[in-house]
Design a protein around this motif. Structure first.
Motif, mmCIF file in Angstrom:
data_model
loop_
_atom_site.group_PDB
_atom_site.id
_atom_site.type_symbol
_atom_site.label_atom_id
_atom_site.label_comp_id
_atom_site.label_asym_id
_atom_site.label_seq_id
_atom_site.Cartn_x
_atom_site.Cartn_y
_atom_site.Cartn_z
ATOM 1 N N THR A 124 0.877 -0.764 -0.065
ATOM 2 C CA THR A 124 0.376 0.008 0.064
ATOM 3 C C THR A 124 0.727 1.433 -0.076
ATOM 4 O OG1 THR A 124 -1.590 -1.414 1.099
ATOM 5 C CG2 THR A 124 -1.571 1.071 0.661
ATOM 6 N N PHE A 170 -8.430 9.856 -1.325
ATOM 7 C CA PHE A 170 -8.476 8.871 -1.567
ATOM 8 C C PHE A 170 -7.838 7.520 -1.361
ATOM 9 C CE2 PHE A 170 -8.009 5.492 -5.771
ATOM 10 C CZ PHE A 170 -10.291 5.558 -5.394
ATOM 11 N N SER A 171 -6.528 7.860 -1.218
ATOM 12 C CA SER A 171 -5.647 6.706 -1.172
ATOM 13 C C SER A 171 -6.304 5.961 0.292
ATOM 14 C CB SER A 171 -4.574 6.016 -1.323
ATOM 15 O OG SER A 171 -3.927 6.991 -2.763
ATOM 16 N N LYS A 230 -9.677 4.796 0.581
ATOM 17 C CA LYS A 230 -9.442 2.864 0.196
ATOM 18 C C LYS A 230 -8.859 2.113 1.281
ATOM 19 C CE LYS A 230 -8.041 0.312 -4.377
ATOM 20 N NZ LYS A 230 -7.849 1.086 -5.687
ATOM 21 N N TRP A 231 -7.872 2.360 1.155
ATOM 22 C CA TRP A 231 -6.616 1.587 2.640
ATOM 23 C C TRP A 231 -7.781 1.980 3.609
ATOM 24 C CZ3 TRP A 231 -3.564 4.395 6.405
ATOM 25 C CH2 TRP A 231 -3.177 3.554 6.787
ATOM 26 N N ASN A 278 -11.188 1.728 4.409
ATOM 27 C CA ASN A 278 -12.231 0.418 3.931
ATOM 28 C C ASN A 278 -11.929 -0.949 3.588
ATOM 29 O OD1 ASN A 278 -14.844 2.346 3.769
ATOM 30 N ND2 ASN A 278 -14.035 2.979 1.600
ATOM 31 N N LYS A 279 -10.668 -1.161 3.440
ATOM 32 C CA LYS A 279 -9.764 -2.542 3.198
ATOM 33 C C LYS A 279 -9.674 -2.975 4.707
ATOM 34 C CE LYS A 279 -7.790 -2.593 -1.023
ATOM 35 N NZ LYS A 279 -6.796 -2.380 -2.048
#
Length: 128
Positions: free
Chosen positions: A4, A118-119, A122-123, A125-126
């Motif tokens: 990541t 954004f990153s 996204k991270w 949420n994972k």
């Protein structure tokens, strides 16, 4: 999730490199000075700060999972502190911040902030 941080860093460097080239092209096409207003320093400082902040958040993800949003905001505050210490005095020396000075810092700032947000979203949420 192991890559990541590396993927973020690569995406950021590519994004800012392309933006820098476009920025210089626009300045050139308008016959404006290419390397005034600390433009190179602005792109480099924004990249280093974004990568550092994202790396810090990545390292703190397990220990401070619930506070990552506040840590992210602290990173954004750090960017403004750096702006006011490094860039603002030279931009304000003539009593006015021109559009070129504003763009030199805030184009890379906004692009970095967008990719960071954004990153991180996204991270996070994972992680759930």
């Amino acid at each position: 999730m192991k890559n990541t941080f590396t993927l973020f860093s690569i995406k950021l460097v590519v994004l800012l490199s392309v933006a820098f080239a476009i920025h210089l092209f626009i300045l050139s096409s308008k016959s404006l000075p290419l390397y005034d207003n600390k433009i190179v320093l602005a792109y480099v400082v924004n990249a280093v700060l974004a990568i550092s902040i994202f790396g810090f958040l990545f390292r703190m993800k397990d220990k401070y999972k619930e506070q990552l949003g506040f840590l992210f905001l602290g990173g954004s505050a750090l960017k403004f502190v750096v702006f006011f210490i490094v860039f603002y005095p030279s931009y304000k020396v003539d009593g006015d911040i021109s559009k070129l000075e504003f763009a030199a810092f805030f184009v890379p700032y906004l692009l970095s902030l967008f990719l960071e947000t954004f990153s991180l979203a996204k991270w996070l949420n994972k992680m759930e």
